[in-house]
Write a protein that holds these residues in place. Structure first.
Motif, mmCIF file in Angstrom:
data_model
loop_
_atom_site.group_PDB
_atom_site.id
_atom_site.type_symbol
_atom_site.label_atom_id
_atom_site.label_comp_id
_atom_site.label_asym_id
_atom_site.label_seq_id
_atom_site.Cartn_x
_atom_site.Cartn_y
_atom_site.Cartn_z
ATOM 1 N N SER A 1 0.825 -1.203 0.000
ATOM 2 C CA SER A 1 0.000 0.000 0.000
ATOM 3 C C SER A 1 0.862 1.257 0.000
ATOM 4 N N ASP B 1 1.331 4.545 -2.849
ATOM 5 C CA ASP B 1 1.363 5.981 -2.519
ATOM 6 C C ASP B 1 2.681 6.620 -2.928
ATOM 7 N N THR C 1 2.549 7.083 -6.877
ATOM 8 C CA THR C 1 1.495 7.979 -7.381
ATOM 9 C C THR C 1 1.686 9.404 -6.872
ATOM 10 N N ASP D 1 1.433 13.148 -8.581
ATOM 11 C CA ASP D 1 0.535 14.181 -8.075
ATOM 12 C C ASP D 1 1.265 15.472 -7.731
ATOM 13 N N ASP E 1 -2.928 7.237 -10.649
ATOM 14 C CA ASP E 1 -3.938 7.868 -9.807
ATOM 15 C C ASP E 1 -4.036 7.061 -8.517
ATOM 16 N N ARG E 2 -3.893 7.747 -7.396
ATOM 17 C CA ARG E 2 -3.797 7.048 -6.120
ATOM 18 C C ARG E 2 -5.043 6.230 -5.802
ATOM 19 N N LYS E 3 -6.234 6.813 -5.966
ATOM 20 C CA LYS E 3 -7.456 6.118 -5.588
ATOM 21 C C LYS E 3 -7.685 4.874 -6.439
ATOM 22 N N ARG E 4 -7.535 5.025 -7.733
ATOM 23 C CA ARG E 4 -7.752 3.865 -8.603
ATOM 24 C C ARG E 4 -6.702 2.793 -8.366
ATOM 25 N N GLN F 1 -4.932 2.236 -5.611
ATOM 26 C CA GLN F 1 -5.132 1.595 -4.317
ATOM 27 C C GLN F 1 -6.304 0.618 -4.360
ATOM 28 N N LEU F 2 -7.381 1.008 -5.045
ATOM 29 C CA LEU F 2 -8.530 0.121 -5.150
ATOM 30 C C LEU F 2 -8.173 -1.157 -5.899
#
Length: 349
Positions: free
Chosen positions: A190, A194, A197, A201, A278-281, A283-284
């Motif tokens: 995880s 971060d 990504t 960002d 992209d962090r959210k995508r 991580q998901l």
């Protein structure tokens, strides 16, 4: 290699500002440091019957075959039989909370016992009472099988001898040790998502690109930092477990396994982070991918958790050692795939 170490040191230094990661590490540290105390409470959740010696279960025994069941209850420590002349009288005391469960054995025309059992519903002691009730019925069944054995026309296959191990032993080596060894691996993956990504960002990736570092050097440094973090944590947890009286065999091979999984998981995380940026995508997809991968490993001849448990107990088989080698080779293949991906697509494009 010095360039990669610089990136790795930079990543490890930045982790101190990540409060979530620091908190996760502290929680693991607490569990490992106080494992001998926590195991007492956690085992009650893992195996409620382990608390049977500290809690006496009162069974209301009624029915025409109650005289056969009562000795079974009295034979075990932590069980107490309370005889009642009728089922209604037993249920009255059960509703008032004077007994924990009601059992009514009855004999059918073939002299076979049929037992009606009543357990509390929604009570804080429900799980423990139901567990003890199940053990009581198993013991009564064994007694009845022995009593009616002379009526058998053919001798059935002998059951294997009953063996009972300590629930603390089972919980420690099948739950606690695998948890403390694999949890750092998940955290490292995880954090790797971060770490990559965030470079996109914040726009700091371009600053790294103008340095003598190549794209492979940057990714290698990040993978090295995250890949080393997991075995270091796992080694510390195993040392704390040993200090608390939980001996762990084959620590070197366990750490090799953790290192292999850390490398594979971090490689998966890096691939997703580089692909989506992209962090959210990322991580998901990392969470879902990790769930799928670890679920698939349970289809293997020996799952990772079983491998760790056998190594920790000191009873590894040839298959156990072979699975460690398979995981290590798979991790190396994943790492090489990430390097190929970076070399082909680059980082800034």
């Amino acid at each position: 290699m010095d360039k990669r170490l610089v990136v790795a040191r930079r990543e490890l230094a930045s982790l101190r500002s990540e409060k979530t990661i620091v908190l996760a590490v502290l929680i693991q540290l607490f569990v490992a440091a106080f494992s001998s105390f926590l195991a007492v409470g956690l085992v009650s959740l893992y195996d409620p019957s382990a608390a049977g010696n500290q809690f006496t279960v009162e069974f209301a025994v009624t029915g025409e075959a109650g005289d056969d069941l009562a000795p079974v209850v009295e034979h075990e420590d932590g069980w107490e039989a309370v005889r009642y002349p009728s089922f209604d009288a037993a249920m009255d005391d059960f509703r008032r909370g004077q007994v924990h469960a009601v059992v009514r054995p009855a004999l059918d025309p073939d002299d076979r016992a049929q037992v009606t059992a009543v357990a509390p519903d929604g009570n804080v002691r429900t799980t423990l009472v139901v567990t003890q009730l199940r053990e009581l019925l198993d013991a009564f069944e064994s007694q009845e099988r022995g009593r009616l054995a002379s009526r058998l026309e053919r001798q059935p296959v002998e059951l294997p001898p009953e063996t009972r191990s300590s629930p603390y032993f089972g919980f420690t080596y099948t739950v606690l040790v695998p948890l403390l060894t694999f949890l750092p691996v998940f955290i490292s993956g995880s954090v790797a998502v971060d770490a990559i990504t965030e470079e996109y960002d914040r726009g700091t990736l371009e600053l790294l690109r103008v340095t003598p570092l190549s794209g492979i050097d940057i990714v290698d440094g990040k993978l090295l930092a995250m890949g080393v973090l997991a075995p270091l944590q796992a080694g510390a947890w195993l040392a704390l477990l040993s200090f608390n009286g939980t001996s762990v065999a084959n620590p070197v091979e366990i750490l090799l396994l953790v290192t292999a999984f850390a490398l594979a998981v971090v490689a998966l995380a890096a691939t997703l982070a580089l692909g989506f940026r992209d962090r959210k995508r990322a991580q998901l997809l990392f969470s879902l991918g990790l769930l799928v991968v670890f679920s698939v490993t349970y289809l293997l001849p020996e799952s990772p958790a079983n491998t760790v448990a056998k190594l920790a107990i000191g009873t590894p088989t040839r298959l156990t050692h072979a699975m460690v080698a398979v995981y290590a080779l798979s991790a190396v293949a994943g790492y090489l795939a990430v390097r190929w991906f970076v070399g082909r697509r680059g980082l800034g494009e």
